[in-house]
Scaffold this active site. Structure first.
Site, PDB file in Angstrom:
ATOM      1  N   ARG A  39       0.846  -1.199   0.000  1.00 40.82           N
ATOM      2  CA  ARG A  39       0.000   0.000   0.000  1.00 40.82           C
ATOM      3  C   ARG A  39       0.886   1.256   0.000  1.00 40.82           C
ATOM      4  O   ARG A  39       1.130   1.854  -1.027  1.00 40.82           O
ATOM      5  CB  ARG A  39      -0.943  -0.030   1.224  1.00 40.82           C
ATOM      6  CG  ARG A  39      -2.124   0.924   1.121  1.00 40.82           C
ATOM      7  CD  ARG A  39      -1.814   2.340   1.505  1.00 40.82           C
ATOM      8  NE  ARG A  39      -1.323   2.471   2.879  1.00 40.82           N
ATOM      9  CZ  ARG A  39      -0.824   3.592   3.362  1.00 40.82           C
ATOM     10  NH1 ARG A  39      -0.731   4.670   2.609  1.00 40.82           N
ATOM     11  NH2 ARG A  39      -0.380   3.645   4.609  1.00 40.82           N
ATOM     12  N   ASP A  40       1.443   1.598   1.148  1.00 39.44           N
ATOM     13  CA  ASP A  40       2.241   2.827   1.259  1.00 39.44           C
ATOM     14  C   ASP A  40       3.449   2.773   0.325  1.00 39.44           C
ATOM     15  O   ASP A  40       3.833   3.774  -0.289  1.00 39.44           O
ATOM     16  CB  ASP A  40       2.718   2.991   2.717  1.00 39.44           C
ATOM     17  CG  ASP A  40       3.126   4.414   3.063  1.00 39.44           C
ATOM     18  OD1 ASP A  40       3.662   5.111   2.186  1.00 39.44           O
ATOM     19  OD2 ASP A  40       2.931   4.824   4.215  1.00 39.44           O
TER      20      ASP A  40
ATOM     21  N   ASN B 211       9.167   4.641   4.029  1.00 41.80           N
ATOM     22  CA  ASN B 211       8.879   4.113   5.366  1.00 41.80           C
ATOM     23  C   ASN B 211      10.150   3.549   5.996  1.00 41.80           C
ATOM     24  O   ASN B 211      11.141   3.306   5.301  1.00 41.80           O
ATOM     25  CB  ASN B 211       7.863   2.972   5.260  1.00 41.80           C
ATOM     26  CG  ASN B 211       6.464   3.461   4.955  1.00 41.80           C
ATOM     27  OD1 ASN B 211       5.648   3.627   5.844  1.00 41.80           O
ATOM     28  ND2 ASN B 211       6.185   3.710   3.681  1.00 41.80           N
TER      29      ASN B 211
ATOM     30  N   HIS C  12       3.609   4.454  12.947  1.00 36.38           N
ATOM     31  CA  HIS C  12       3.869   4.325  11.507  1.00 36.38           C
ATOM     32  C   HIS C  12       4.908   5.392  11.181  1.00 36.38           C
ATOM     33  O   HIS C  12       4.612   6.581  11.272  1.00 36.38           O
ATOM     34  CB  HIS C  12       2.549   4.561  10.751  1.00 36.38           C
ATOM     35  CG  HIS C  12       2.692   4.658   9.265  1.00 36.38           C
ATOM     36  ND1 HIS C  12       2.297   3.639   8.421  1.00 36.38           N
ATOM     37  CD2 HIS C  12       3.165   5.635   8.464  1.00 36.38           C
ATOM     38  CE1 HIS C  12       2.527   3.994   7.161  1.00 36.38           C
ATOM     39  NE2 HIS C  12       3.048   5.210   7.162  1.00 36.38           N
TER      40      HIS C  12
ATOM     41  N   CYS D 233       4.064   9.659   0.505  1.00 35.52           N
ATOM     42  CA  CYS D 233       2.660  10.057   0.423  1.00 35.52           C
ATOM     43  C   CYS D 233       2.500  11.013  -0.744  1.00 35.52           C
ATOM     44  O   CYS D 233       3.198  12.020  -0.823  1.00 35.52           O
ATOM     45  CB  CYS D 233       2.203  10.732   1.722  1.00 35.52           C
ATOM     46  SG  CYS D 233       0.516  11.367   1.626  1.00 35.52           S
TER      47      CYS D 233
HETATM   48 MG    MG Z   1       2.981   6.472   5.285  1.00 36.33          MG
END
Ligand code: MG
Length: 311
Positions: A13-14, A249, A207, A240
């Site tokens: 996802r991210d 991340n 996160h 993002c």
């Molecule tokens: Mg993130």
């Protein structure tokens, strides 16, 4: 008995939402299976957002439907609103993660809503989920909790106020998200303490992003404050699309190495996790991949935590 730390791999996802090239559905599924085979028990597999907004996530329904067939895996999907949560539920997701920005600027850019409007959407979403037959967890991600590339400083008081609103909305858990990676260890400790004082066990975890190189230091600060749940990404992918300046991340491989070395049980086989990098690379050959441990190789002094066999 070793203490357990729960790790959620958010790469699919991210990690993919700002990737320059598209990963095919088949390649994503191979990667998710390789990640699960390394012992990861929670994977965020995609976002239920309109494909025109994030084309990389257009196949999230198919990816979710396949991932839920992997035994023992908690399948998480991001949903920015009730409609997304309904899609996640229909596809069989075990948990939705719902982004809620602390800062006004990121909230408007990412969700086209004010933070208060998004908390109201979360309340509506929780109410709908609780009325369904099958249980599905709802976890809110408090974005920009440690600073915002649009609005600048984010106060601890603002994080606490938003967290209280989300707890009242009935979420199962809350992740404090350093969306743009501006946080530092002392700040992590302060915000975790204040948030826990306000919402108790509703605070689940952190996160973190590694924008300024403090990702693992921030994770360690969280560990020292009692946090036992972390999101991270294989190879440190991610960012993002609505947070200019955000980078990847924290690196799952390096986080597993740190935690296991310190005596925390993660359930992840580091060698198998490193092998999964080849599967990722095959599916996304142009994306730069990070990890100091992958570069160095697993040190011969490394001993993973093993649990005694059940009696
Ligand atoms: Mg993130």
């Amino acid at each position: 008995m070793a203490e357990h730390v729960t790790l959620c791999e958010v790469g699919p996802r991210d990690g993919l939402q700002i990737a320059k090239t598209r990963m095919t559905t088949e390649a994503k599924l191979r990667w998710i299976r390789a990640l699960a085979a390394s012992g990861l028990k929670e994977i965020e597999v995609g976002s239920f957002v309109p494909p025109r907004v994030i084309p990389q996530m257009a196949d999230t329904q198919a990816v979710t439907e396949d991932a839920v067939t992997i035994p023992g895996l908690t399948v998480v999907a991001l949903a920015p609103n009730l409609r997304g949560a309904q899609g996640a539920y229909a596809a069989g997701a075990h948990r939705v993660s719902v982004p809620v920005s602390v800062s006004e600027g990121h909230s408007r850019a990412n969700l086209n809503r004010t933070p208060a409007e998004q908390v109201a959407e979360v309340a509506r979403l929780v109410e709908w989920v609780r009325a369904q037959e099958r249980p599905m967890q709802v976890v809110a991600g408090a974005s920009t909790a440690f600073g915002c590339s649009i609005d600048g400083t984010v106060s601890t008081a603002a994080v606490v106020a938003l967290s209280e609103g989300l707890a009242e909305a009935g979420v199962d858990g809350l992740m404090l998200c350093d969306t743009v990676g501006y946080g530092h260890p002392a700040q992590i400790k302060e915000v975790v303490r204040a948030t826990r004082a306000a919402v108790g066990d509703v605070l689940w975890g952190l996160h973190l992003h590694d924008t300024c190189g403090l990702g693992l230091a921030n994770a360690l600060a969280g560990v020292e404050e009692g946090i036992r749940v972390f999101d991270a990404c294989q190879a440190g992918l991610g960012g993002c699309p609505y947070a200019p300046g955000a980078s990847g991340n924290i690196v799952m491989e390096d986080l597993v190495f740190m935690l296991e070395s310190m005596g925390f049980h993660t359930g992840v086989d580091l060698a198998k996790l490193l092998e999964a990098r080849a599967v990722l690379h095959a599916g996304l050959p142009e994306e730069p991949m990070h990890s100091q441990v992958a570069k160095a190789g697993i040190p011969r002094t490394f001993h993973p935590v093993t649990l005694p066999a059940a009696a």
